[in-house]
Design a protein around this motif. Structure first.
Motif, PDB file in Angstrom:
ATOM      1  N   ALA A  73      24.016   3.495  20.116  1.00 54.06           N
ATOM      2  CA  ALA A  73      23.386   4.318  21.002  1.00 54.06           C
ATOM      3  C   ALA A  73      22.021   3.699  21.145  1.00 54.06           C
ATOM      4  CB  ALA A  73      23.357   5.863  20.359  1.00 54.06           C
ATOM      5  N   SER A  84      25.350   6.468  28.101  1.00 52.26           N
ATOM      6  CA  SER A  84      26.131   7.369  27.603  1.00 52.26           C
ATOM      7  C   SER A  84      25.392   8.119  26.217  1.00 52.26           C
ATOM      8  CB  SER A  84      27.519   6.547  27.325  1.00 52.26           C
ATOM      9  OG  SER A  84      28.433   7.187  26.696  1.00 52.26           O
ATOM     10  N   THR A  85      25.842   9.320  26.166  1.00 54.41           N
ATOM     11  CA  THR A  85      25.676  10.090  25.094  1.00 54.41           C
ATOM     12  C   THR A  85      26.789  10.113  24.116  1.00 54.41           C
ATOM     13  OG1 THR A  85      26.751  11.994  26.077  1.00 54.41           O
ATOM     14  CG2 THR A  85      24.246  11.684  26.502  1.00 54.41           C
ATOM     15  N   ASN A  88      25.830   8.624  20.352  1.00 55.46           N
ATOM     16  CA  ASN A  88      24.721   9.572  19.868  1.00 55.46           C
ATOM     17  C   ASN A  88      25.528  10.801  19.178  1.00 55.46           C
ATOM     18  OD1 ASN A  88      22.884  12.141  20.013  1.00 55.46           O
ATOM     19  ND2 ASN A  88      21.886  10.358  19.367  1.00 55.46           N
ATOM     20  N   ILE A  89      26.192  11.413  20.181  1.00 57.64           N
ATOM     21  CA  ILE A  89      27.115  12.512  19.443  1.00 57.64           C
ATOM     22  C   ILE A  89      27.941  12.506  18.532  1.00 57.64           C
ATOM     23  CG2 ILE A  89      28.900  14.410  20.653  1.00 57.64           C
ATOM     24  CD1 ILE A  89      27.365  14.022  23.297  1.00 57.64           C
ATOM     25  N   SER A 119      18.328  11.865  20.283  1.00 61.59           N
ATOM     26  CA  SER A 119      18.776  12.637  21.523  1.00 61.59           C
ATOM     27  C   SER A 119      17.494  13.359  22.134  1.00 61.59           C
ATOM     28  CB  SER A 119      19.491  13.670  21.109  1.00 61.59           C
ATOM     29  OG  SER A 119      19.214  14.262  20.158  1.00 61.59           O
ATOM     30  N   SER A 122      15.917  10.612  24.416  1.00 68.75           N
ATOM     31  CA  SER A 122      16.668  10.365  25.697  1.00 68.75           C
ATOM     32  C   SER A 122      16.811  11.339  26.793  1.00 68.75           C
ATOM     33  CB  SER A 122      17.964   9.959  25.205  1.00 68.75           C
ATOM     34  OG  SER A 122      18.973  10.753  24.700  1.00 68.75           O
ATOM     35  N   LYS A 124      18.607  14.093  26.144  1.00 71.06           N
ATOM     36  CA  LYS A 124      20.154  14.553  26.222  1.00 71.06           C
ATOM     37  C   LYS A 124      20.247  15.788  25.175  1.00 71.06           C
ATOM     38  CE  LYS A 124      21.225  10.954  28.912  1.00 71.06           C
ATOM     39  NZ  LYS A 124      21.838  10.981  30.033  1.00 71.06           N
ATOM     40  N   HIS A 125      19.006  16.207  24.434  1.00 76.24           N
ATOM     41  CA  HIS A 125      19.195  17.004  23.372  1.00 76.24           C
ATOM     42  C   HIS A 125      19.399  18.466  24.073  1.00 76.24           C
ATOM     43  CE1 HIS A 125      18.928  19.644  20.010  1.00 76.24           C
ATOM     44  NE2 HIS A 125      19.081  18.478  19.213  1.00 76.24           N
TER      45      HIS A 125
END
Length: 195
Positions: A73, A84-85, A88-89, A119, A122, A124-125
């Motif tokens: 990530a 892409s997430t 991280n996920i 996260s 980015s 994306k959290h």
């Protein structure tokens, strides 16, 4: 008959112990590769190795699997405007899974902090305020056993960067570089080369 069964049980136990030692050694050798990998494919291959490895300490394989996804990530964040997430996920899922069996493990708490910070940075959290709160909890948990852990210094450096405190970030990166030189482990690629 009992003697034969007794001898056979020692033989089987010896084979099991030997096989276990081999997988522990293979895990450590793969973990050393984390610092030298710099492509998505290499990190994906390490992730597969870690997820298939059976070790005496079950949390270690899952931990290193999470590390490989976290590093992927990081690589994607550096090289893409809209990464892409998924890595991280996945890293978060593996690290959280390991934290259930090892809740006070410093390395897992540091990794969870790094994943959460990643996260948040980015964008994306899903819940940034809750993420900030969890991040603080991970840092506090990680500081208790060893405040001089080099990966903890990396986490603190990244937090200082986020806050705009470049002098503190530089000091923490230097502390991390010194610590990783003395006690090898993953994380060297997270230290900016000009620090």
């Amino acid at each position: 008959m009992n003697k034969i069964l007794f001898i056979l049980s020692f033989f089987v136990t010896g084979l099991w112990v030997s096989a276990q030692a081999f997988t522990d050694k293979a895990l450590q050798q793969s973990a050393l590769q984390l610092n030298s990998t710099n492509t998505e494919g290499d990190l994906d291959n390490l992730f597969k190795k870690f997820t298939k490895t059976k070790t005496s300490e079950k949390w270690q394989a899952g931990y290193y699997a999470a590390v490989s996804k976290y590093l992927k990530a990081e690589l994607l964040l550096k090289n893409s405007t809209n990464p892409s997430t998924e890595p991280n996920i996945t890293a978060g899922k593996y690290a959280l899974g390991m934290s259930l069996s090892e809740p006070d493990n410093q390395e897992i708490n540091i990794l969870l902090g790094l994943i959460t910070l990643q996260s948040l940075q980015s964008g994306k959290h899903g819940n940034p305020s809750k993420g900030e709160q969890k991040l603080s909890e991970y840092v506090l948990k990680a500081e208790k056993p060893d405040p001089n852990n080099p990966r903890l210094a990396i986490l603190k450096a990244k937090l200082a960067e986020k806050a705009g405190n470049t002098s503190e970030a530089d000091a923490q990166y230097q502390k991390a570089a010194t610590g990783l030189a003395a006690a090898p482990g993953w994380g060297k690629q997270l230290i900016p080369t000009n620090k």
